[in-house]
Design a protein around this motif. Structure first.
Motif, mmCIF file in Angstrom:
data_model
loop_
_atom_site.group_PDB
_atom_site.id
_atom_site.type_symbol
_atom_site.label_atom_id
_atom_site.label_comp_id
_atom_site.label_asym_id
_atom_site.label_seq_id
_atom_site.Cartn_x
_atom_site.Cartn_y
_atom_site.Cartn_z
ATOM 1 N N GLY A 1 8.020 4.353 3.175
ATOM 2 C CA GLY A 1 6.678 4.922 3.341
ATOM 3 C C GLY A 1 5.558 3.981 2.955
ATOM 4 N N VAL A 2 5.908 2.828 2.363
ATOM 5 C CA VAL A 2 4.850 1.893 1.980
ATOM 6 C C VAL A 2 4.567 0.926 3.131
ATOM 7 C CG1 VAL A 2 5.637 2.056 -0.411
ATOM 8 C CG2 VAL A 2 6.295 0.058 0.981
ATOM 9 N N THR A 3 3.441 0.246 3.036
ATOM 10 C CA THR A 3 3.084 -0.786 4.016
ATOM 11 C C THR A 3 2.854 -2.100 3.270
ATOM 12 O OG1 THR A 3 2.061 0.855 5.474
ATOM 13 C CG2 THR A 3 1.442 -1.458 5.813
ATOM 14 N N GLN B 1 0.843 -1.187 0.000
ATOM 15 C CA GLN B 1 0.000 0.000 0.000
ATOM 16 C C GLN B 1 0.883 1.243 0.000
ATOM 17 O OE1 GLN B 1 -2.256 1.008 3.556
ATOM 18 N NE2 GLN B 1 -4.109 0.758 2.346
ATOM 19 N N ALA C 1 0.941 -6.733 8.835
ATOM 20 C CA ALA C 1 1.230 -5.432 8.213
ATOM 21 C C ALA C 1 2.620 -4.990 8.657
ATOM 22 C CB ALA C 1 0.197 -4.394 8.635
ATOM 23 N N VAL C 2 3.432 -4.556 7.711
ATOM 24 C CA VAL C 2 4.773 -4.047 8.015
ATOM 25 C C VAL C 2 5.011 -2.792 7.194
ATOM 26 C CG1 VAL C 2 7.248 -4.491 7.929
ATOM 27 C CG2 VAL C 2 5.687 -6.354 8.469
ATOM 28 N N SER C 3 5.165 -1.682 7.866
ATOM 29 C CA SER C 3 5.512 -0.458 7.147
ATOM 30 C C SER C 3 7.027 -0.357 7.093
ATOM 31 C CB SER C 3 4.894 0.762 7.834
ATOM 32 O OG SER C 3 5.082 0.689 9.223
ATOM 33 N N LEU D 1 1.366 -5.684 3.240
ATOM 34 C CA LEU D 1 0.342 -6.495 3.899
ATOM 35 C C LEU D 1 0.462 -7.910 3.347
ATOM 36 C CD1 LEU D 1 -2.318 -3.772 3.334
ATOM 37 C CD2 LEU D 1 -1.862 -4.697 5.599
#
Lengths: 215, 215
Positions: free
Chosen positions: B204-206, B172, B198-200, B208
């Motif tokens: 800046g992206v995450t 994301q 979920a890992v950011s 999933l």
């Protein structure tokens, strides 16, 4: 000048800030309490209910910003009560005699009524007003402190479209609601106006923070 | 039994996997290359283009799973080429003579044509088939390895609805596209079938990741 802040605004993975079928016993519709379980586990939430315990991790740190430096809240009619509350002239909101705001609260509704003073410092004011007009009223009442924009999703969206939000904290929960009210509709290129950070935490949620660039 | 995996599938904050207005020079429509900048910065991407350099951080680690253990890909007609490619009988896909798949690739289209053998091990097969039928064909071709479901968004959604996806990696990106094709539509309660992480990351992206529970 005080800031306009959105705090603890929680959405599903598919972007819904509230589910479908809102009612008195289901303020978030079919979402139930599932959107906010991350918050219930925090010390912030425990303390708000007068209880001990709760986590002091990243979820708490974000959640606890909810009241800090806030002098007034603006909310939509759909947050104040279930559909049709305007027909009940004695209705005083969804939070009992001592609401968790402790400041003036401006409720946007096309059917305004006289202000209601509650226990604990909360006073509900009712306005049929544009976002900018509501903000002027809230700012005057906030005594130099920040204004919290309390939701629901369509009110947050309206203020974002008008460029009136300085900070926004959105919590994304790994659920798919499928229906309800979306936060993100009609906000193409919003990222151009904000510095955005994403932080996922061990509870499984992702905190997204938006800080307006024009400052 | 081999798994069906979605890898590096990238969406905007508002859930669009591709923008509006797809064309030969704009395979992701008005999104341009903005959805995939996180990937262009990785060593995975640099190596795919025969170049040196690129990050070896978390974004790379996720991206590099793209080809590992994959024996075939299934993709939608909209990924194979711009709208109308079916009218060009000589069209061979959007990737030049040596496409980055290096396996059999099954293209879902209502107007199938003879298979095309490309350089580097990629062969395009064209199927007018249901998700389950396409999966059977891909499984037979994959030699016991996993099947990558390559997108676009509506194809991923179709396979999710049928319960045919074992692993899904969604990235994301903090952009709001506002229009295009959404991944999440019609997937209420998808979380019940998956363990979701979920890992950011610092870009800046995450990331999933969805792992099917029934295993």
């Amino acid at each position: 000048m005080s800031d306009v802040r959105v705090q603890n605004f929680t959405i599903s993975l598919d972007g819904f800030g509230t589910g479908a079928g809102q009612a008195a016993d289901a303020p978030f519709g079919h979402a139930g309490e599932r959107l906010h379980e991350w918050m219930f586990a925090t010390r912030f939430w425990h303390e708000m209910g007068g209880a001990r315990g709760g986590s002091l991790g990243a979820d708490h740190a974000f959640a606890a910003m909810h009241g800090t430096g806030i002098g007034a809240e603006i909310m939509g009619a759909g947050k104040f009560g279930p559909p049709g509350w305007q027909d009940d002239l004695d209705y005083k909101g969804a939070w009992g005699p001592n609401p968790p705001f402790h400041t003036p609260v401006f409720v946007l509704t096309h059917r305004p009524r006289p202000s209601i003073e509650m226990e604990g410092g909360t006073t509900f004011h009712f306005l049929d007003a544009s976002p900018a007009e509501a903000l002027n009223a809230a700012r005057e009442a906030a005594g130099g402190q920040d204004i919290r924009l309390g939701g629901g999703p369509s009110v947050v969206r309206d203020f974002l479209i008008e460029g009136l939000v300085d900070h926004m904290h959105v919590v994304q929960v790994p659920l798919l609601l499928g229906r309800g009210v979306r936060l993100w509709d009609g906000l193409e290129s919003l990222e151009e106006a904000y510095d955005i950070e994403a932080v996922s935490t061990p509870s499984g949620v992702t905190h997204l923070t938006f800080t307006a660039k024009r400052r």
